[in-house]
Design an enzyme around this catalytic site. Sequence first.
Site, short mmCIF file in Angstrom:
data_model
loop_
_atom_site.label_atom_id
_atom_site.label_comp_id
_atom_site.label_asym_id
_atom_site.label_seq_id
_atom_site.Cartn_x
_atom_site.Cartn_y
_atom_site.Cartn_z
N HIS A 205 -6.82 17.47 10.95
CA HIS A 205 -8.19 17.53 11.44
C HIS A 205 -8.37 18.46 12.63
O HIS A 205 -9.44 18.50 13.23
CB HIS A 205 -8.67 16.12 11.85
CG HIS A 205 -8.95 15.23 10.67
ND1 HIS A 205 -9.99 15.45 9.80
CD2 HIS A 205 -8.32 14.12 10.22
CE1 HIS A 205 -10.00 14.50 8.86
NE2 HIS A 205 -8.98 13.70 9.08
N ASP B 55 -10.69 5.23 7.72
CA ASP B 55 -10.69 5.68 6.33
C ASP B 55 -10.50 4.52 5.36
O ASP B 55 -11.08 4.53 4.27
CB ASP B 55 -9.59 6.72 6.11
CG ASP B 55 -10.00 8.10 6.60
OD1 ASP B 55 -11.02 8.61 6.11
OD2 ASP B 55 -9.33 8.66 7.47
N GLU C 21 -4.46 4.35 4.34
CA GLU C 21 -5.86 4.56 4.65
C GLU C 21 -6.77 4.53 3.42
O GLU C 21 -7.94 4.92 3.51
CB GLU C 21 -6.04 5.89 5.39
CG GLU C 21 -5.50 7.09 4.66
CD GLU C 21 -5.63 8.39 5.46
OE1 GLU C 21 -6.37 8.40 6.46
OE2 GLU C 21 -5.01 9.39 5.07
#
Length: 281
Positions: free
Chosen positions: A51, A181, A155
């Site tokens: 990310h 998530d 997740e």
Amino acid sequence: MSDAAHSGADFKKQLRDGNPKMGLFLNSHSPTVAEQLAHSGYDWLLVDTQHGPMGYEKLSAMLAGVASGGAKSLVRVGGYDDRPGIQQALDLGADGVLVPYINTAEEARQAVSCTKYPSAGTRSVYFPQRCMNKAGLLGYAGNFNNNGIIALQVETASCIENIVEIASVPGVDILFLGQNDLCMSMGLFEKYKFPDMYTSPELAAATQKLIDSARKNSLILGLFLFGTARVGEFLEKGFTFISVGNDLHHVLTQTGAYVNDLEGIAQAKGKSWKRRPTALF
């Protein structure tokens, strides 16, 4: 002996023995910030290439900065099939990797294979590399399969469904819970009003299934949190590898505290200063 002098195997043993190791994700692609935070008291720092906008050259500088401060270093890579990302992270000296979005035991096996040298895995050997500067080729490569910190992110609903098989894959060290998530994958953001999904019975049941599978296989439990409010709760549940957010979140929250003080000071002095809209408020 400081943590900086401990091998990865020692670090993992301490975690398995119930000794917490607190850390932080790095998303700012800043070697300066990475180095400064390595001196801030955290046990480990994770460079988040999933990310964050850092490329390999910036990753190299960030890992060097973390090493200078003595914290353990990890890199979150793109996924179980990100062989180039895993190879680069480890060659550049990361102590381990966090592999996101694991759904099946086969994906877990592929992720582990990319991290381990033969015959336990399929990682390519090359010299010289920063990872080998201290111990040399044989000293590093001969011990990495024990010293490397291999974490898989839990997740998705599919991961929870298959967690018994995933947890039994040889070479996995840490099962790392990503509540945000996981709640999305389970449809809990649609079912509950924020932030009730985080204390929902569905998430609690999924978390317990993760805990049970990790304990059965002597795996370390990891977790991403924003802030410290629930750290104690998860320590009681057996989580020892805990992140309390990321560098950018730290910047926002500390800045938010300052601007809140400034509003109060201005009001007390009869001034009308107000903060501009922010990402947090």
